[in-house]
Design a protein around this motif. Sequence first.
Motif, PDB file in Angstrom:
ATOM      1  N   ALA A 239     -16.934 -19.062  -8.500  1.00  0.00           N
ATOM      2  CA  ALA A 239     -15.888 -20.200  -7.927  1.00  0.00           C
ATOM      3  C   ALA A 239     -15.326 -21.184  -9.497  1.00  0.00           C
ATOM      4  O   ALA A 239     -14.454 -21.645  -9.616  1.00  0.00           O
ATOM      5  CB  ALA A 239     -17.813 -21.246  -8.711  1.00  0.00           C
ATOM      6  N   VAL A 240     -15.578 -20.226 -10.827  1.00  0.00           N
ATOM      7  CA  VAL A 240     -14.707 -20.779 -11.900  1.00  0.00           C
ATOM      8  C   VAL A 240     -13.981 -19.477 -12.222  1.00  0.00           C
ATOM      9  O   VAL A 240     -12.868 -19.909 -13.060  1.00  0.00           O
ATOM     10  CB  VAL A 240     -15.563 -20.930 -13.245  1.00  0.00           C
ATOM     11  CG1 VAL A 240     -16.606 -22.069 -13.110  1.00  0.00           C
ATOM     12  CG2 VAL A 240     -16.428 -19.631 -13.562  1.00  0.00           C
ATOM     13  N   THR A 241     -13.119 -19.240 -11.374  1.00  0.00           N
ATOM     14  CA  THR A 241     -12.051 -18.626 -11.053  1.00  0.00           C
ATOM     15  C   THR A 241     -11.327 -18.797  -9.569  1.00  0.00           C
ATOM     16  O   THR A 241     -11.000 -17.519  -9.044  1.00  0.00           O
ATOM     17  CB  THR A 241     -11.854 -17.142 -11.678  1.00  0.00           C
ATOM     18  OG1 THR A 241     -12.906 -16.387 -10.655  1.00  0.00           O
ATOM     19  CG2 THR A 241     -12.065 -16.747 -13.602  1.00  0.00           C
ATOM     20  N   ASN A 242     -11.117 -19.517  -9.818  1.00  0.00           N
ATOM     21  CA  ASN A 242     -10.671 -19.747  -8.181  1.00  0.00           C
ATOM     22  C   ASN A 242      -9.941 -21.755  -8.475  1.00  0.00           C
ATOM     23  O   ASN A 242      -9.649 -21.677  -9.586  1.00  0.00           O
ATOM     24  CB  ASN A 242     -11.540 -20.472  -7.053  1.00  0.00           C
ATOM     25  CG  ASN A 242     -11.729 -19.834  -5.784  1.00  0.00           C
ATOM     26  OD1 ASN A 242     -10.549 -19.877  -5.656  1.00  0.00           O
ATOM     27  ND2 ASN A 242     -12.989 -20.002  -5.184  1.00  0.00           N
ATOM     28  N   HIS A 243      -9.084 -21.677  -7.008  1.00  0.00           N
ATOM     29  CA  HIS A 243      -7.576 -22.381  -7.227  1.00  0.00           C
ATOM     30  C   HIS A 243      -9.222 -23.899  -5.875  1.00  0.00           C
ATOM     31  O   HIS A 243      -9.093 -23.636  -5.204  1.00  0.00           O
ATOM     32  CB  HIS A 243      -6.603 -21.983  -6.711  1.00  0.00           C
ATOM     33  CG  HIS A 243      -6.884 -21.345  -5.727  1.00  0.00           C
ATOM     34  ND1 HIS A 243      -7.396 -19.834  -5.871  1.00  0.00           N
ATOM     35  CD2 HIS A 243      -6.509 -21.337  -4.069  1.00  0.00           C
ATOM     36  CE1 HIS A 243      -7.480 -19.101  -4.219  1.00  0.00           C
ATOM     37  NE2 HIS A 243      -6.610 -20.150  -3.872  1.00  0.00           N
ATOM     38  N   TYR A 244      -8.272 -25.122  -6.242  1.00  0.00           N
ATOM     39  CA  TYR A 244      -9.340 -26.243  -6.005  1.00  0.00           C
ATOM     40  C   TYR A 244      -8.032 -26.798  -5.530  1.00  0.00           C
ATOM     41  O   TYR A 244      -6.732 -27.406  -6.395  1.00  0.00           O
ATOM     42  CB  TYR A 244     -10.235 -26.532  -6.661  1.00  0.00           C
ATOM     43  CG  TYR A 244     -10.896 -25.530  -6.805  1.00  0.00           C
ATOM     44  CD1 TYR A 244     -11.931 -25.571  -5.795  1.00  0.00           C
ATOM     45  CD2 TYR A 244     -11.372 -25.028  -8.088  1.00  0.00           C
ATOM     46  CE1 TYR A 244     -12.765 -24.533  -6.025  1.00  0.00           C
ATOM     47  CE2 TYR A 244     -12.543 -23.985  -8.450  1.00  0.00           C
ATOM     48  CZ  TYR A 244     -13.486 -23.879  -7.145  1.00  0.00           C
ATOM     49  OH  TYR A 244     -14.470 -22.905  -7.073  1.00  0.00           O
ATOM     50  N   ILE A 252      -4.826 -26.601  -8.231  1.00  0.00           N
ATOM     51  CA  ILE A 252      -5.120 -26.537  -9.316  1.00  0.00           C
ATOM     52  C   ILE A 252      -5.839 -24.981  -9.588  1.00  0.00           C
ATOM     53  O   ILE A 252      -6.840 -25.296  -8.428  1.00  0.00           O
ATOM     54  CB  ILE A 252      -5.901 -27.598  -9.825  1.00  0.00           C
ATOM     55  CG1 ILE A 252      -5.906 -27.313 -11.719  1.00  0.00           C
ATOM     56  CG2 ILE A 252      -7.010 -27.313  -9.887  1.00  0.00           C
ATOM     57  CD1 ILE A 252      -6.121 -28.818 -13.128  1.00  0.00           C
ATOM     58  N   ILE A 253      -5.451 -24.103 -10.196  1.00  0.00           N
ATOM     59  CA  ILE A 253      -6.832 -22.745 -10.609  1.00  0.00           C
ATOM     60  C   ILE A 253      -7.241 -22.781 -12.188  1.00  0.00           C
ATOM     61  O   ILE A 253      -7.065 -23.106 -13.258  1.00  0.00           O
ATOM     62  CB  ILE A 253      -5.579 -21.463  -9.984  1.00  0.00           C
ATOM     63  CG1 ILE A 253      -6.365 -20.144 -10.238  1.00  0.00           C
ATOM     64  CG2 ILE A 253      -4.266 -21.709 -11.565  1.00  0.00           C
ATOM     65  CD1 ILE A 253      -5.611 -18.982  -9.640  1.00  0.00           C
ATOM     66  N   LEU A 254      -8.392 -22.365 -12.256  1.00  0.00           N
ATOM     67  CA  LEU A 254      -9.011 -22.321 -12.959  1.00  0.00           C
ATOM     68  C   LEU A 254      -9.784 -20.744 -13.213  1.00  0.00           C
ATOM     69  O   LEU A 254      -9.458 -20.076 -12.452  1.00  0.00           O
ATOM     70  CB  LEU A 254     -10.783 -22.380 -12.903  1.00  0.00           C
ATOM     71  CG  LEU A 254     -11.026 -24.151 -12.500  1.00  0.00           C
ATOM     72  CD1 LEU A 254     -12.544 -24.686 -11.946  1.00  0.00           C
ATOM     73  CD2 LEU A 254     -10.067 -25.421 -13.403  1.00  0.00           C
ATOM     74  N   SER A 255      -9.140 -20.549 -14.599  1.00  0.00           N
ATOM     75  CA  SER A 255      -9.643 -19.004 -15.280  1.00  0.00           C
ATOM     76  C   SER A 255     -10.376 -19.221 -16.230  1.00  0.00           C
ATOM     77  O   SER A 255     -10.360 -18.964 -17.058  1.00  0.00           O
ATOM     78  CB  SER A 255      -7.970 -18.720 -15.871  1.00  0.00           C
ATOM     79  OG  SER A 255      -6.843 -18.904 -14.436  1.00  0.00           O
ATOM     80  N   LEU A 256     -11.536 -19.072 -15.969  1.00  0.00           N
ATOM     81  CA  LEU A 256     -12.813 -19.275 -16.821  1.00  0.00           C
ATOM     82  C   LEU A 256     -13.414 -17.906 -17.445  1.00  0.00           C
ATOM     83  O   LEU A 256     -14.978 -18.227 -17.059  1.00  0.00           O
ATOM     84  CB  LEU A 256     -13.677 -20.656 -16.892  1.00  0.00           C
ATOM     85  CG  LEU A 256     -13.300 -21.968 -16.732  1.00  0.00           C
ATOM     86  CD1 LEU A 256     -13.828 -22.914 -16.179  1.00  0.00           C
ATOM     87  CD2 LEU A 256     -12.436 -22.803 -17.049  1.00  0.00           C
ATOM     88  N   LEU A 257     -13.183 -17.347 -18.035  1.00  0.00           N
ATOM     89  CA  LEU A 257     -13.976 -15.860 -18.241  1.00  0.00           C
ATOM     90  C   LEU A 257     -14.622 -16.134 -19.233  1.00  0.00           C
ATOM     91  O   LEU A 257     -15.454 -15.149 -19.841  1.00  0.00           O
ATOM     92  CB  LEU A 257     -12.266 -15.169 -18.321  1.00  0.00           C
ATOM     93  CG  LEU A 257     -11.147 -14.844 -17.765  1.00  0.00           C
ATOM     94  CD1 LEU A 257     -10.070 -13.395 -18.020  1.00  0.00           C
ATOM     95  CD2 LEU A 257     -12.073 -14.185 -16.234  1.00  0.00           C
ATOM     96  N   ASN A 258     -14.597 -16.988 -20.171  1.00  0.00           N
ATOM     97  CA  ASN A 258     -15.179 -17.082 -21.178  1.00  0.00           C
ATOM     98  C   ASN A 258     -16.495 -18.101 -20.485  1.00  0.00           C
ATOM     99  O   ASN A 258     -17.005 -19.177 -21.427  1.00  0.00           O
ATOM    100  CB  ASN A 258     -14.972 -17.603 -22.125  1.00  0.00           C
ATOM    101  CG  ASN A 258     -16.287 -17.666 -23.616  1.00  0.00           C
ATOM    102  OD1 ASN A 258     -17.388 -17.709 -23.495  1.00  0.00           O
ATOM    103  ND2 ASN A 258     -15.388 -17.447 -24.714  1.00  0.00           N
ATOM    104  N   LEU A 319     -10.473 -25.125 -22.100  1.00  0.00           N
ATOM    105  CA  LEU A 319     -10.569 -24.885 -20.481  1.00  0.00           C
ATOM    106  C   LEU A 319      -9.123 -23.555 -20.002  1.00  0.00           C
ATOM    107  O   LEU A 319      -7.937 -24.729 -20.455  1.00  0.00           O
ATOM    108  CB  LEU A 319     -11.157 -25.552 -19.550  1.00  0.00           C
ATOM    109  CG  LEU A 319     -12.032 -26.322 -20.227  1.00  0.00           C
ATOM    110  CD1 LEU A 319     -12.469 -27.754 -19.025  1.00  0.00           C
ATOM    111  CD2 LEU A 319     -13.344 -25.575 -20.177  1.00  0.00           C
ATOM    112  N   VAL A 320      -9.699 -22.831 -19.780  1.00  0.00           N
ATOM    113  CA  VAL A 320      -8.097 -22.478 -18.989  1.00  0.00           C
ATOM    114  C   VAL A 320      -8.159 -22.451 -18.015  1.00  0.00           C
ATOM    115  O   VAL A 320      -8.602 -22.229 -17.236  1.00  0.00           O
ATOM    116  CB  VAL A 320      -8.415 -20.864 -19.120  1.00  0.00           C
ATOM    117  CG1 VAL A 320      -7.061 -19.919 -18.954  1.00  0.00           C
ATOM    118  CG2 VAL A 320      -8.307 -20.198 -21.159  1.00  0.00           C
ATOM    119  N   PHE A 321      -7.159 -23.130 -17.596  1.00  0.00           N
ATOM    120  CA  PHE A 321      -6.643 -23.400 -16.267  1.00  0.00           C
ATOM    121  C   PHE A 321      -4.911 -23.618 -16.056  1.00  0.00           C
ATOM    122  O   PHE A 321      -4.692 -23.976 -17.183  1.00  0.00           O
ATOM    123  CB  PHE A 321      -7.143 -24.715 -15.588  1.00  0.00           C
ATOM    124  CG  PHE A 321      -6.200 -25.858 -16.564  1.00  0.00           C
ATOM    125  CD1 PHE A 321      -5.876 -26.435 -15.900  1.00  0.00           C
ATOM    126  CD2 PHE A 321      -6.689 -26.719 -17.413  1.00  0.00           C
ATOM    127  CE1 PHE A 321      -5.090 -28.114 -16.795  1.00  0.00           C
ATOM    128  CE2 PHE A 321      -5.992 -27.382 -18.305  1.00  0.00           C
ATOM    129  CZ  PHE A 321      -5.420 -28.307 -17.614  1.00  0.00           C
TER     130      PHE A 321
END
Length: 401
Positions: A239-244, A252-258, A319-321
């Motif tokens: 869910a934290v590497t997804n778009h909303y 908006i797209i999240l890219s929380l790899l850490n 946060l990477v987004f």
Amino acid sequence: MEDGIFEGLKVLDCASFIAAPAAATVLSDFGAKVIKIEPPGSGDPYRSLPNLPGYPVSQHNFAWLLDARNKKSLALDLSSPEGQSVLYRLVAEADVFITNFPPAVRGRLGMTYAELAPLNERLIYASFTGYGEKGEEANKPGFDTNAYWARSGLMDLVRADTDTTPARSVAGMGDHPCAMALYGAIVTALYKRERTGKGSHVSSNLMANGIWAASVLAQAKLCGAKFGERRPRERALNAVTNHYKCKDGRWIILSLLNEERQWPALACCIGREDLITDPRFATKPSRHARSLELIKLFDEVFATKELAEWRRILDGNGLVFGVVGILDDIPNDKQMLENEVLVPFEGDTMLTINSPIWVDGSNKVKPRHPPGIGEHSDEILREAGYDDSAIQKLRASGAVA
């Protein structure tokens, strides 16, 4: 280097449409003198691209503005002996010759590497094709939509799931990255020439660049990897590497790899600190196991505020987004303007897209408007040693326009 790294470099752009001519454009941005060789009459067919159905309507030829800036045009009939004779004289004094004619056409027009190289031992001959220089498809015509986008698997890979219709590419989407590959090949050959004094033949193609862009997943297939089910956004595994979708319809797209470090920050930013200790989502494995549930929760959260507000809330928290941009954003994108991704034409307020390379201590030339068909024919011929009488004869024969 006030006039650019490539000041004094002479480039013959004997190509059509996007990838190969765009490589010449990048050279021109750094000061190279680029002569656009195009057929008399209608010129490079790329000039007419915006006239095709479905393209934006504009008083400006936006395609030509982008990829023919800074160049000088020579209208030359390469199918005539007189036209070929002019080409040979230009090649003898050129540093770089760029073409995207298929090998068979090059042979028919007397402009193969084997024919041009003896005229100039320092010549860099750069050829670009759809499917490579060898094999049964060497002479097959191709645009980036089929040879880059479709052939590589990218057209299939971006589908949400296997039942979704394959997605079309947009104009130039593959061509412009390919242009950078050809530019890199040319610059590599120029470096080799500095060491050896000799020119060489360099090449690139749409198919090779497409599979390079498919990259990680293509390599996984080459390794025999086992691929899982392709899942749509609503059923993503993380869910934290997804778009909303936001309240105003923007995405908006999240890219929380850490995840371990960024999860608490995200929960606080969205006003759901309770999620940090919620046993359903407290650990990375639990969040992944309940990804569908978490996606639904995020859908509800992000729908409460507009994109601009979410950007303000999320920025500065590690946060990477990213914003799912739309074309309307581009003209006023402050970050693009401040970093000279967008620059004005010389003597104009109209913006154009800069080539994506910068070298400290070396200026790029200010983008100049592209030429009309054959606008500089006489000038180029005089510089090549033709007098007025010879130019008139070339014009009378139809070899030059």
